[in-house]
Design a protein around this motif. Sequence first.
Motif, mmCIF file in Angstrom:
data_model
loop_
_atom_site.group_PDB
_atom_site.id
_atom_site.type_symbol
_atom_site.label_atom_id
_atom_site.label_comp_id
_atom_site.label_asym_id
_atom_site.label_seq_id
_atom_site.Cartn_x
_atom_site.Cartn_y
_atom_site.Cartn_z
ATOM 1 N N TYR A 135 -3.276 81.298 70.035
ATOM 2 C CA TYR A 135 -4.568 81.498 70.672
ATOM 3 C C TYR A 135 -5.622 81.618 69.571
ATOM 4 C CZ TYR A 135 -7.936 83.672 73.932
ATOM 5 O OH TYR A 135 -9.030 83.972 74.712
ATOM 6 N N VAL A 136 -6.462 80.595 69.442
ATOM 7 C CA VAL A 136 -7.523 80.605 68.438
ATOM 8 C C VAL A 136 -8.773 81.199 69.082
ATOM 9 C CG1 VAL A 136 -8.920 79.229 66.864
ATOM 10 C CG2 VAL A 136 -6.537 78.591 67.300
ATOM 11 N N LEU A 137 -9.269 82.287 68.486
ATOM 12 C CA LEU A 137 -10.410 83.000 69.049
ATOM 13 C C LEU A 137 -11.719 82.418 68.537
ATOM 14 C CD1 LEU A 137 -9.018 86.620 68.536
ATOM 15 C CD2 LEU A 137 -8.929 85.261 70.629
ATOM 16 N N THR A 138 -12.750 82.526 69.360
ATOM 17 C CA THR A 138 -14.082 82.076 68.965
ATOM 18 C C THR A 138 -15.069 83.213 69.188
ATOM 19 O OG1 THR A 138 -14.502 81.173 71.173
ATOM 20 C CG2 THR A 138 -13.596 79.666 69.529
ATOM 21 N N GLY A 139 -16.227 83.097 68.578
ATOM 22 C CA GLY A 139 -17.257 84.109 68.761
ATOM 23 C C GLY A 139 -17.436 84.942 67.510
#
Length: 200
Positions: A186-190
Motif C-alpha cells: 500500500y503506497v501512501l500519498t499526501g
Amino acid sequence: MHVFYNRKGIGDCLIVPLKQGDRYQIDFNQYGHVTKIYDTESKEVLGYNIFREGSNMELEDGKHKLDEVMLAKINQILDRHGVPESLELDLSPKFVVGYVKTKEPHENADKLNVCQVDIGTETVQIVCGAPNVDAGQHVVVAKVGAIMPSGMEIKEANLRGVDSFGMICSQKELGLPNAPEEKGIYVLTGDLKAGETFDF
C-alpha cells in the motif's frame, strides 16, 4: 494494541490478548476474577481474561485501544486478585508510516528486496517481496510486535540470510475494505511524516 469487551456476546469479560500461542501447549492459572493464559513450554503469558470487572471500568462493547490509563486500571485489578506479576507493555504504535530510503536487490533471492525504512524513531531493515516497492515511497509498516488482522504476530526474521525487522504491508494484509487482489504494498500519498501512527 487493543483489548476486547463483549458483554452481550460472552458476558462481563475483558479479553487482553498479548501473544499468539500453540493451542496444544496452553494452560491457565486462576486468580479470583482473572484467568492468566500461558504457554506451557516457554511460560510466556499469552493473555488475560478478566471477569466481572468490565462494568466497573465502564466499558462499552467493542474493541478498546490499550492506553496508559487502561493499563493502570488493569494492573490494579491484577494486583487486587493476587496475580504475581504486573502487565508491562510497550504501548507505542505498532502500525506506522514508513519512508523507504533505499531499496536493494536481495543477494540470495530474485524476488526479494532489502529496504532501509525510516519509521520516525529509527531506520530499520525490512526484506520485502512486493513487486511495487521502491525508494522514495511512504508505506505502512507493521513493526516487530504488531498483531496483524489475521492474528499473525510480526517478529524479527531472517529471510534467505538477511535480517528483517518488520513488514511493509499491503491493503489486503491490513484488512482494508475493497483491497486490490493483485500483489503489492500500500503506497501512501499526501502530506505524511515517517513515524506517524497509521490507524485502520
